[in-house]
Design a protein around this motif. Structure first.
Motif, PDB file in Angstrom:
ATOM      1  N   ASP A 154     -76.307 -14.370   5.179  1.00  0.00           N
ATOM      2  CA  ASP A 154     -75.720 -15.702   5.010  1.00  0.00           C
ATOM      3  C   ASP A 154     -75.491 -16.022   3.535  1.00  0.00           C
ATOM      4  O   ASP A 154     -74.488 -16.649   3.175  1.00  0.00           O
ATOM      5  CB  ASP A 154     -76.621 -16.772   5.644  1.00  0.00           C
ATOM      6  N   GLU A 155     -76.433 -15.617   2.680  1.00  0.00           N
ATOM      7  CA  GLU A 155     -76.277 -15.848   1.243  1.00  0.00           C
ATOM      8  C   GLU A 155     -75.093 -15.060   0.698  1.00  0.00           C
ATOM      9  O   GLU A 155     -74.338 -15.556  -0.148  1.00  0.00           O
ATOM     10  CB  GLU A 155     -77.560 -15.457   0.506  1.00  0.00           C
ATOM     11  N   ILE A 209     -72.415 -14.125   2.469  1.00  0.00           N
ATOM     12  CA  ILE A 209     -71.199 -14.770   2.980  1.00  0.00           C
ATOM     13  C   ILE A 209     -70.888 -16.032   2.185  1.00  0.00           C
ATOM     14  O   ILE A 209     -69.735 -16.279   1.796  1.00  0.00           O
ATOM     15  CB  ILE A 209     -71.364 -15.094   4.480  1.00  0.00           C
ATOM     16  N   GLU A 210     -71.912 -16.824   1.907  1.00  0.00           N
ATOM     17  CA  GLU A 210     -71.706 -18.050   1.134  1.00  0.00           C
ATOM     18  C   GLU A 210     -71.179 -17.735  -0.263  1.00  0.00           C
ATOM     19  O   GLU A 210     -70.283 -18.425  -0.776  1.00  0.00           O
ATOM     20  CB  GLU A 210     -73.016 -18.833   1.047  1.00  0.00           C
ATOM     21  N   GLU A 263     -67.578 -16.957  -0.055  1.00  0.00           N
ATOM     22  CA  GLU A 263     -66.758 -18.163   0.117  1.00  0.00           C
ATOM     23  C   GLU A 263     -66.637 -18.956  -1.179  1.00  0.00           C
ATOM     24  O   GLU A 263     -65.588 -19.538  -1.463  1.00  0.00           O
ATOM     25  CB  GLU A 263     -67.368 -19.033   1.221  1.00  0.00           C
ATOM     26  N   LYS A 264     -67.704 -18.968  -1.961  1.00  0.00           N
ATOM     27  CA  LYS A 264     -67.695 -19.705  -3.227  1.00  0.00           C
ATOM     28  C   LYS A 264     -66.973 -18.954  -4.342  1.00  0.00           C
ATOM     29  O   LYS A 264     -66.646 -19.549  -5.378  1.00  0.00           O
ATOM     30  CB  LYS A 264     -69.134 -19.985  -3.684  1.00  0.00           C
TER      31      LYS A 264
END
Length: 361
Positions: A288-289, A291-292, A295-296
């Motif tokens: 998740d980190e 993927i985040e 995205e950022k």
């Protein structure tokens, strides 16, 4: 039982046993094997004995050999490099043998005398030095292996073992360019569990990964990225490599907590990155980190590390129907710098400040 006075006998291949050298422009991986091999045997009464460098040959095993039934088999992978003036080098071979002894302990197999086996390896590579490729980027791959040979059924540690080293010339891994890989994040199967054998280089680990690897390749991906077995969130390693992520200037790789292999190239990358002033972390990292960060726009690079590819840049991750593009699908600056630095050290064309390079002759 160690035998630090282990004597190694030499039996050179006769003229009719010598093999024709393969075309160095078409070596592939693991297809051609050199003229000689190293073998030694162990039992509880004698310890390590019958150590010999001898012609490459098949050996016979009883159908009841315990390796077939209970999986006591470990191995390592390292390379020999042809440097300037035809000097032959090994890269951190003692670290490979130390790790192999740690794998042996985990699998209830005997440890071996490090210095004597390294000496035998150097003699083996020196004897077969004409097999070390001269083609740029090509190397001699070295495979030390230990298996349980006692012919018996019944679940216990075997009483007899065979240790052997074979070598094969291999082509340059990136013969068509330093191209990034595409990786499938595996969410159903797991590679290792806490308290298991994930930190041992044992054959069963690789057999267990084949189903997920085959499925990923059928979908068009190069490799599988494994998640932890408990929460299925934390990144562990790629099928044949340790994994790194450069996120917002921080170089992150999962910690050695027993479920991933302590890679020699991994350790080399950590040292070089620290030398160069990067902020380096060995810490738990969730998918998740990642993927985040993607995205950022803070996910700058990702790459795998291992003996075969050295550095394998990652251009794309696929997780739960979502594609995470990394550095526009191209090799990053750090990945490229690490690859070039490690290759230069291994081939003897650059200073070796950490004394990783070992000369064969």
């Amino acid at each position: 039982m160690f035998n630090n006075d282990l004597e190694v006998t030499l039996h050179k291949a006769s003229a009719d046993q010598l093999k024709p050298k393969p075309d160095q422009s078409n070596l592939g991986f693991g297809q051609f094997f050199t003229d000689h091999m190293f073998t030694m045997r162990w039992n509880r009464q004698e310890g390590w004995h019958d150590a010999a460098i001898e012609p490459y040959q098949a050996f016979a095993l009883d159908p009841a050999a315990m390796v077939f039934h209970y999986g006591q088999a470990i191995f390592e992978g390292m390379k020999a490099y042809r440097g300037p003036d035809n000097q032959i080098f090994l890269f951190r071979p003692m670290d490979n043998f130390i790790r192999m002894n740690e794998s042996a302990q985990r699998m209830c197999m005997p440890r071996f005398p490090l210095d004597r086996v390294l000496q035998a390896l150097r003699a083996l590579v020196y004897l077969d030095q004409d097999w070390v490729p001269r083609t740029p980027g090509a190397t001699l791959y070295i495979r030390p292996t230990m298996i349980a040979t006692e012919p018996a059924l019944g679940l216990r540690a075997a009483e007899n073992y065979l240790f052997f080293i074979i070598c094969c010339p291999v082509g340059a891994y990136y013969s068509e360019g330093f191209a990034p890989t595409t990786i499938y994040v595996e969410g159903d199967y797991v590679r290792s569990v806490p308290g298991g054998v994930g930190n041992a280089k044992t054959s069963g680990n690789y057999a267990a990964s084949l189903k997920a690897q085959s499925a990923a390749q059928a979908k068009g991906f190069t490799q599988v990225l494994w998640l932890d077995a408990v929460e299925r969130r934390y990144i562990e390693e790629v099928g044949t490599s340790n994994i790194f992520f450069l996120i917002d200037g921080e170089l992150i790789t999962p910690p050695l907590e027993g479920s991933i292999l302590p890679g020699i190239t991994r350790d080399s990358v950590l040292q070089l990155a620290r030398d160069w002033g990067y902020r380096v972390s060995e810490r738990r990292l969730t998918i998740d980190e990642v993927i985040e960060a993607g995205e950022k726009g803070t996910l700058q690079e990702s790459f795998g590390t291992g003996t075969a590819a050295v550095i394998s840049p990652v251009g794309e991750l696929f997780y739960q129907d979502e594609r995470i593009r990394i550095n526009n699908g191209t090799a990053g600056e750090l990945s490229t710098r690490l690859f070039e630095e490690l290759q230069a050290i291994q081939f003897g064309t650059r200073e070796d400040p950490h004394k990783w390079r070992v000369r064969v002759g």
